[in-house]
Design a protein around this motif. Structure first.
Motif, short mmCIF file in Angstrom:
data_model
loop_
_atom_site.label_atom_id
_atom_site.label_comp_id
_atom_site.label_asym_id
_atom_site.label_seq_id
_atom_site.Cartn_x
_atom_site.Cartn_y
_atom_site.Cartn_z
N ALA A 1 -0.65 7.75 101.92
CA ALA A 1 0.13 9.06 102.03
C ALA A 1 -0.49 10.05 102.84
CB ALA A 1 0.25 9.57 100.33
N LYS A 2 -1.70 10.34 102.87
CA LYS A 2 -2.81 11.09 103.69
C LYS A 2 -2.46 10.49 105.17
CE LYS A 2 -7.18 12.98 104.38
NZ LYS A 2 -8.41 13.16 103.75
N VAL A 3 -2.53 9.25 105.38
CA VAL A 3 -2.30 8.87 106.78
C VAL A 3 -0.99 9.07 107.12
CG1 VAL A 3 -2.30 6.71 108.22
CG2 VAL A 3 -4.08 6.81 106.55
N ASP B 1 -5.35 5.59 100.32
CA ASP B 1 -4.82 6.86 100.48
C ASP B 1 -3.79 6.91 101.69
OD1 ASP B 1 -3.78 9.37 100.09
OD2 ASP B 1 -5.48 10.43 100.40
N ARG C 1 0.94 11.80 106.46
CA ARG C 1 1.15 13.01 106.94
C ARG C 1 0.32 13.34 108.12
NH1 ARG C 1 -0.43 13.91 101.46
NH2 ARG C 1 -2.53 13.84 102.02
N THR C 2 -0.69 12.45 108.53
CA THR C 2 -0.91 12.70 110.03
C THR C 2 -0.42 11.91 111.21
OG1 THR C 2 -2.73 11.03 109.49
CG2 THR C 2 -3.27 13.06 108.76
N GLN D 1 -5.86 4.49 107.94
CA GLN D 1 -5.37 4.32 109.36
C GLN D 1 -5.29 3.18 110.38
OE1 GLN D 1 -7.73 6.62 108.57
NE2 GLN D 1 -9.21 6.71 109.91
#
Length: 132
Positions: A118-120, A116, A122-123, A17
């Motif tokens: 993609a995880k960021v 990662d 999504r948030t 992030q």
């Protein structure tokens, strides 16, 4: 040893992030360095650390053996190392800055980011897709 080639590299470990902020900070710091150079204290510490690393390396049998074999292969002796170390120790702020300006072009620096992201995404954190 035979080619006029060098590598300029840097790295950072960061949470995904923070990718955009890290890249911006890196670019800002590089611009400052190419504008004004390093401080006298930074240069003195870098020289001291570099020389200490080389001295400690020569105190280790394996590394000394490698240095001697490498030097033999390329036709150098430890006297060459001594001359190099003296040249580096004598470098001035202006000489270092001139070399950096001559050989480092921020527009030609490649940036690679991994993580990662993609995880960021999504948030909902933005800006992690940027890469040169």
């Amino acid at each position: 040893s035979w080619d006029r080639e060098a590598l300029f590299a840097s790295d950072a470990i960061y949470a995904p992030q923070n990718a955009e902020r890290v890249l911006a900070a890196y670019n800002e710091e590089l611009a400052k360095i190419l504008d004004k150079g390093f401080t006298a204290e930074e240069i003195a510490e870098a020289k001291k650390g570099w020389l200490q690393d080389r001295t400690v390396s020569r105190a280790k049998d394996r590394e000394l053996t490698y240095a001697l074999l490498s030097n033999e292969y390329i036709g150098r002796t430890l006297a060459w190392d001594d001359t190099l170390e003296k040249k580096v120790q004598s470098l001035t702020h202006d000489e270092i800055l001139a070399a950096m300006r001559k050989f480092i072009d921020p527009a030609k620096i490649s940036t690679v980011q991994s993580g990662d992201f993609a995880k960021v995404k999504r948030t909902g954190v933005q800006g992690t897709e940027t890469a040169k």
